[in-house]
Design an enzyme around this catalytic site. Structure first.
Site, PDB file in Angstrom:
ATOM      1  N   LYS A 157     -20.378  -6.012   8.606  1.00  0.00           N
ATOM      2  CA  LYS A 157     -19.612  -7.087   7.989  1.00  0.00           C
ATOM      3  C   LYS A 157     -18.179  -7.168   8.473  1.00  0.00           C
ATOM      4  CE  LYS A 157     -19.539  -7.027   3.461  1.00  0.00           C
ATOM      5  NZ  LYS A 157     -19.811  -7.049   2.022  1.00  0.00           N
ATOM      6  N   HIS A 191       0.839  -1.213   0.000  1.00  0.00           N
ATOM      7  CA  HIS A 191       0.000   0.000   0.000  1.00  0.00           C
ATOM      8  C   HIS A 191       0.870   1.258   0.000  1.00  0.00           C
ATOM      9  CE1 HIS A 191      -2.951  -2.762   2.329  1.00  0.00           C
ATOM     10  NE2 HIS A 191      -3.502  -2.566   1.138  1.00  0.00           N
ATOM     11  N   ARG A 243      -1.775  -6.088  -8.413  1.00  0.00           N
ATOM     12  CA  ARG A 243      -0.584  -6.911  -8.226  1.00  0.00           C
ATOM     13  C   ARG A 243      -0.477  -7.935  -9.347  1.00  0.00           C
ATOM     14  NH1 ARG A 243      -2.560  -8.010  -2.267  1.00  0.00           N
ATOM     15  NH2 ARG A 243      -4.341  -8.246  -3.615  1.00  0.00           N
ATOM     16  N   SER A 269      -2.580  -7.806   3.035  1.00  0.00           N
ATOM     17  CA  SER A 269      -2.845  -7.732   4.480  1.00  0.00           C
ATOM     18  C   SER A 269      -3.286  -9.104   4.987  1.00  0.00           C
ATOM     19  CB  SER A 269      -3.938  -6.704   4.769  1.00  0.00           C
ATOM     20  OG  SER A 269      -3.560  -5.439   4.303  1.00  0.00           O
TER      21      SER A 269
END
Ligand code: PNS
Length: 165
Positions: free
Chosen positions: A42, A18, A93, A131
């Site tokens: 959520k 990031h 990516r 992550s």
């Protein structure tokens, strides 16, 4: 007129992938708002939205106000328009990212055609960082040093310990 971009994501937590995309965005935009998306119904994140925002602010403390961090709920395109942003930045990516990104971009364009989505390709040393994987590896005792800003690494390792106890 300032060129403002919103860089949205979960950032749970921010990684060096990031960070790389934010640095690339600063070459093109005057200001980048790193926007932590939060859905109270959520969200199963490891870090609260405030913690995620604080980690981004720490990582970019030296950039002054060209990088801002914020959390939002609701539609991304509404948030971007309210902030005066002309573009949404997303990082790519691998080809695997494309389908999901294509779908989101098309939906966002349908909702608000005046907000453009711009893709930035991460540097090759960041292609494998996410992550989700960083959390998984850290929780299994693997070494994730160098994949996250140093302060974020410390907070992640502390969270791993908290989650174990
Ligand atoms: O880092 P992520 O989890 O891939 O980011 C996804 C994100 C936050 C960009 C996406 O879920 C989003 O835009 N959420 C805000 C709600 C919204 O606008 N949903 C419709 C997207 S087409």
């Amino acid at each position: 007129m300032k060129r403002i971009a919103v860089y949205p994501g979960s950032f749970d937590p921010i990684t060096n992938g990031h960070v790389d995309i934010i640095h690339r965005s600063l070459l093109v935009f005057d200001e980048v708002i790193v926007a932590v998306a939060f859905n109270p119904d959520k969200d199963s994140a490891w870090f609260t939205p405030d913690e995620r925002v604080a980690m981004i602010r720490e990582a970019f403390a030296s950039e002054g106000n060209r990088v801002r961090a914020d959390a939002f709920t609701g539609l991304l395109v509404d948030y971007a328009a309210a902030k005066g942003a002309t573009a949404i930045v997303r990082g790519l990516r691998a080809v695997a990212d494309f389908e999901y990104e294509f779908q989101m971009t098309s939906m966002n364009r349908h909702l608000k055609p005046q907000v453009e989505t711009i893709f930035m390709v991460a540097g090759e040393s960041h292609f494998y960082i996410s992550s989700r994987l960083v959390k998984e590896v850290a929780s299994l005792g693997g070494n994730v040093a160098g994949l996250l800003p140093d302060q974020v690494l410390a907070r992640l390792l502390a969270r791993v310990r908290e989650r174990r106890s």
